[in-house]
Design a protein around this motif. Structure first.
Motif, short mmCIF file in Angstrom:
data_model
loop_
_atom_site.label_atom_id
_atom_site.label_comp_id
_atom_site.label_asym_id
_atom_site.label_seq_id
_atom_site.Cartn_x
_atom_site.Cartn_y
_atom_site.Cartn_z
N LYS A 51 0.83 -1.22 0.00
CA LYS A 51 0.00 0.00 0.00
C LYS A 51 0.86 1.26 0.00
N GLY A 181 -3.27 -12.93 -12.79
CA GLY A 181 -4.01 -11.66 -12.73
C GLY A 181 -4.90 -11.62 -11.50
N GLU A 203 -2.89 -14.38 -17.51
CA GLU A 203 -3.85 -15.00 -16.58
C GLU A 203 -4.40 -16.28 -17.20
N SER A 269 2.83 -14.55 -9.44
CA SER A 269 1.82 -14.28 -8.39
C SER A 269 0.60 -15.15 -8.67
N VAL A 270 0.79 -16.45 -8.42
CA VAL A 270 -0.27 -17.42 -8.72
C VAL A 270 -0.90 -17.96 -7.44
N GLY A 271 -0.86 -17.19 -6.38
CA GLY A 271 -1.47 -17.60 -5.12
C GLY A 271 -0.43 -17.84 -4.05
N LEU A 319 -6.56 -13.35 4.03
CA LEU A 319 -6.66 -11.90 4.23
C LEU A 319 -6.29 -11.56 5.67
N TYR A 351 -6.46 -2.93 -3.87
CA TYR A 351 -6.11 -1.51 -3.68
C TYR A 351 -5.51 -0.85 -4.91
P1 NAD Z 1 -4.66 -14.83 -6.18
O1 NAD Z 1 -5.26 -16.12 -5.82
O2 NAD Z 1 -5.35 -13.58 -5.84
O3 NAD Z 1 -4.42 -14.77 -7.75
C1 NAD Z 1 -3.70 -15.73 -8.44
C2 NAD Z 1 -4.08 -15.64 -9.90
O4 NAD Z 1 -3.19 -16.45 -10.63
C3 NAD Z 1 -5.50 -16.13 -10.19
O5 NAD Z 1 -6.17 -15.19 -10.98
C4 NAD Z 1 -5.26 -17.44 -10.91
O6 NAD Z 1 -6.28 -17.75 -11.84
C5 NAD Z 1 -3.93 -17.16 -11.59
N1 NAD Z 1 -3.16 -18.35 -11.94
C6 NAD Z 1 -3.02 -19.50 -11.21
N2 NAD Z 1 -2.23 -20.36 -11.87
C7 NAD Z 1 -1.87 -19.75 -13.03
C8 NAD Z 1 -1.07 -20.13 -14.13
N3 NAD Z 1 -0.50 -21.34 -14.20
N4 NAD Z 1 -0.91 -19.26 -15.17
C9 NAD Z 1 -1.50 -18.03 -15.11
N5 NAD Z 1 -2.28 -17.63 -14.10
C10 NAD Z 1 -2.46 -18.47 -13.06
O7 NAD Z 1 -3.17 -14.89 -5.58
P2 NAD Z 1 -2.08 -13.76 -5.42
O8 NAD Z 1 -2.40 -12.60 -6.25
O9 NAD Z 1 -0.77 -14.45 -5.59
O10 NAD Z 1 -2.26 -13.38 -3.90
C11 NAD Z 1 -2.08 -14.37 -2.86
C12 NAD Z 1 -2.96 -14.10 -1.70
O11 NAD Z 1 -2.58 -12.92 -1.04
C13 NAD Z 1 -4.40 -13.98 -2.11
O12 NAD Z 1 -5.14 -15.01 -1.51
C14 NAD Z 1 -4.87 -12.67 -1.58
O13 NAD Z 1 -6.03 -12.80 -0.84
C15 NAD Z 1 -3.73 -12.17 -0.69
N6 NAD Z 1 -3.54 -10.74 -1.02
C16 NAD Z 1 -4.53 -9.89 -0.69
C17 NAD Z 1 -4.43 -8.56 -1.04
C18 NAD Z 1 -5.54 -7.64 -0.68
O14 NAD Z 1 -6.37 -8.01 0.13
N7 NAD Z 1 -5.59 -6.45 -1.24
C19 NAD Z 1 -3.32 -8.09 -1.72
C20 NAD Z 1 -2.34 -9.01 -2.07
C21 NAD Z 1 -2.45 -10.34 -1.70
#
Ligand code: NAD
Ligand code: FAD
Length: 466
Positions: A51, A181, A203, A269-271, A319, A351
């Protein structure tokens, strides 16, 4: 050996909030953290630093693109000093983590620095600076999560990076390729796009933010495209290779063709995945589920009855505020109270600017559950306040039960939505109808008027300003 009523492993928003609430309720409390600073992912490499960079880059974009509209002229070139920007971010982090040290002292919580692992269900070994063994009647696991990766990607943490490295880059990438994404990809993608990087988001699914209401995904995708980000949806990444300063990403599109992307940095950033390494859970009889999360029942109690788990390391949204609620929940449960968490009412916020925020059910979920619902939507561009500040993108959408008018979900994208969503959470917590919201006075001129107007639209299709 020191002995405690409660020991907490991990000092993120789950762990440190649990510690404070346990101490408030009169329990002798210890917290164990393997790093030298408290606050976990959220304060050190997550919510707070991201942020800070979003705010700094937003100021830069305002200065370079929008000040002129307001009649503000800055002679000479406006430049980014990335080192200073990253330095400011770190100062914000340091101040925030220092605040947690203060809160621990204020509440008489003993802090141990070192890796905690179970000796048995009531004893923890601490390895590191404060090495020793301690005993606790109850233990709360709050060890959080780490970035996930794809099996074929080598994260060298220099050019092929996770969010942790993306928060402290030494240069602005020329071309940042982002795999995923989701929330991290979009927030950090926007930071570097504003600072001048070319940004490509790859994505796997057919829309960004796939778990949010599709209307929000569509609107934010438009915003990113308008900012000239390449949004490659329905692309399955196959390989990531680094050659010197170049990173080459290959992905398969919907037609089965292989598309190649060349950049200088690749953010994966795939989770995120639950983090349990080194805990020696077996010694305490704590079981995990097949998703690698610690298994808990409705009381957040693990398979060992005196051990509880909270936050990213268990099921549910990853979260900070969800982890905090669970920290409070377990502390109050241990004190014999009967707390409650409504997981349907944990809001989700992205954000970016415009901000994206949601609570309750999406249209997709209501359709799948065969619930008859009505929709009230109101665009920010129709608000005087939005026009006055120049933030006219986005809308508020309220979904209400067709028969009872109860609000079932609120989805919004626009300026200040991260804060506006609190009204929707409050309304839904009290099981308000759309008409209830529409009959409350909202100060004029504010962005919050969009919530009232969307409620009017949902009640009777009688929004006033469209
Ligand atoms: P996310 O789960 O939000 O997004 C991961 C994305 O990657 C998804 O859209 C998914 O479809 C895609 N994906 C998965 N495998 C893929 C592949 N092989 N090729 C292309 N795309 C692929 O995960 P994140 O963005 O890494 O964030 C992790 C966690 O951190 C989340 O659970 C989120 O809640 C938390 N976070 C929260 C905030 C917030 O609350 N503002 C900010 C940052 C992170
Ligand atoms: P964590 O914060 O991960 O803390 C766990 C702690 O346990 C860590 O400090 C770790 O070092 C420690 N630990 C682990 N194992 C041991 C052990 N054996 N012994 C001792 N200590 C141990 N969420 C939001 O709600 N809003 C946001 O804006 C937001 N932005 C984010 C941005 C980014 C870039 C990232 C990566 C995440 C973001 N998140 C956001 C998610 C949020 O950070 C997490 O949901 C939250 O931190 C989870 O809290 P937690 O207490 O479960 O675990």
């Amino acid at each position: 050996m020191k002995s405690y009523d409660v020991a907490i492993i991990g000092s993120g928003p789950g762990g440190y909030v649990a510690a404070i609430r346990c101490a408030q309720l009169g329990m002798k409390t210890a917290i164990i953290e393997k790093y030298s600073t408290l606050g976990g992912t959220c304060l050190n490499v997550g919510c707070i630093p991201s942020k800070a960079l979003l705010s700094s880059s937003h100021h830069y974009e305002e200065a370079t693109k929008h000040f002129e509209d307001h009649g503000i002229e800055i002679p000479g070139e406006i430049k980014v000093n990335l080192e200073k920007m990253i330095g400011r971010k770190q100062a914000v982090v340091d101040q925030t983590t220092g605040g947690i040290d203060f809160l621990m002292k204020k509440n008489n919580i003993d802090v141990f620095e070192g890796l905690g692992s179970f000796i048995d269900a009531t004893h923890i070994k601490i390895e590191g600076k404060d090495a020793q063994e301690i005993e606790a009647k109850k233990i709360i696991i709050a060890t959080g999560s780490k970035p996930s990766n794809l099996p074929f990607i080598t994260l060298d943490k220099e050019r092929v990076i996770t969010s942790t490295e993306a928060l402290k880059l030494k240069e602005i990438p020329k071309h940042l390729i982002i795999i995923g994404g989701g929330v991290i990809g979009l927030e950090l993608g926007q930071v570097y796009r504003r600072l001048g990087a070319e940004v490509t988001v790859i994505e796997y699914m057919d829309r960004i933010l796939p778990t949010m209401d599709a209307g929000l995904s569509k609107e934010l995708n438009k915003v990113f495209k308008k900012a000239k980000c390449k949004m490659m949806l329905s692309h399955k990444v196959q390989s990531v290779e680094r050659n010197g300063e170049e990173v080459v990403v290959k992905a398969e599109n919907k037609k089965g063709e292989v598309v190649e992307f060349k950049g200088d940095y690749c953010l994966v950033s795939v989770g995120r995945k639950p983090y349990t390494a080194g805990l020696n859970l077996e010694a305490a009889g704590v079981k995990m589920n097949d998703r690698g999360q610690i298994d808990v029942n409705d009381h957040l109690q693990t398979s060992a009855s005196n051990i509880y788990a909270i936050g990213d390391v268990i099921k549910g949204a990853m979260l900070a505020h969800k982890a905090e609620e669970e920290g409070t929940f377990v502390a109050e449960t241990l004190a014999g109270q009967k707390p409650h968490i409504d997981y349907n009412l944990i809001p989700g916020v992205v954000y970016t600017w415009p901000e994206v925020a949601a609570v309750g059910q999406t249209e997709e979920e209501l359709k799948a559950a065969d619930v008859a619902y009505k929709v009230g939507q109101f665009p920010f561009r129709a608000l005087g306040r939005a026009r006055a500040s120049g933030d006219i993108d986005g809308f508020v959408k309220i979904l209400a039960d067709k028969t009872t008018d109860e609000v079932l979900g609120v989805h919004m994208i626009g300026a200040r939505c991260a804060d506006l969503i609190a009204e929707a959470v409050t309304a839904m917590e009290f099981r308000a109808s759309a008409e209830d919201i529409s009959r409350m006075s909202h100060a004029h001129p504010t962005f919050a008027e969009a919530v009232k107007e969307a409620a009017l639209a949902a009640t009777d299709d009688r929004a006033l300003h469209v």
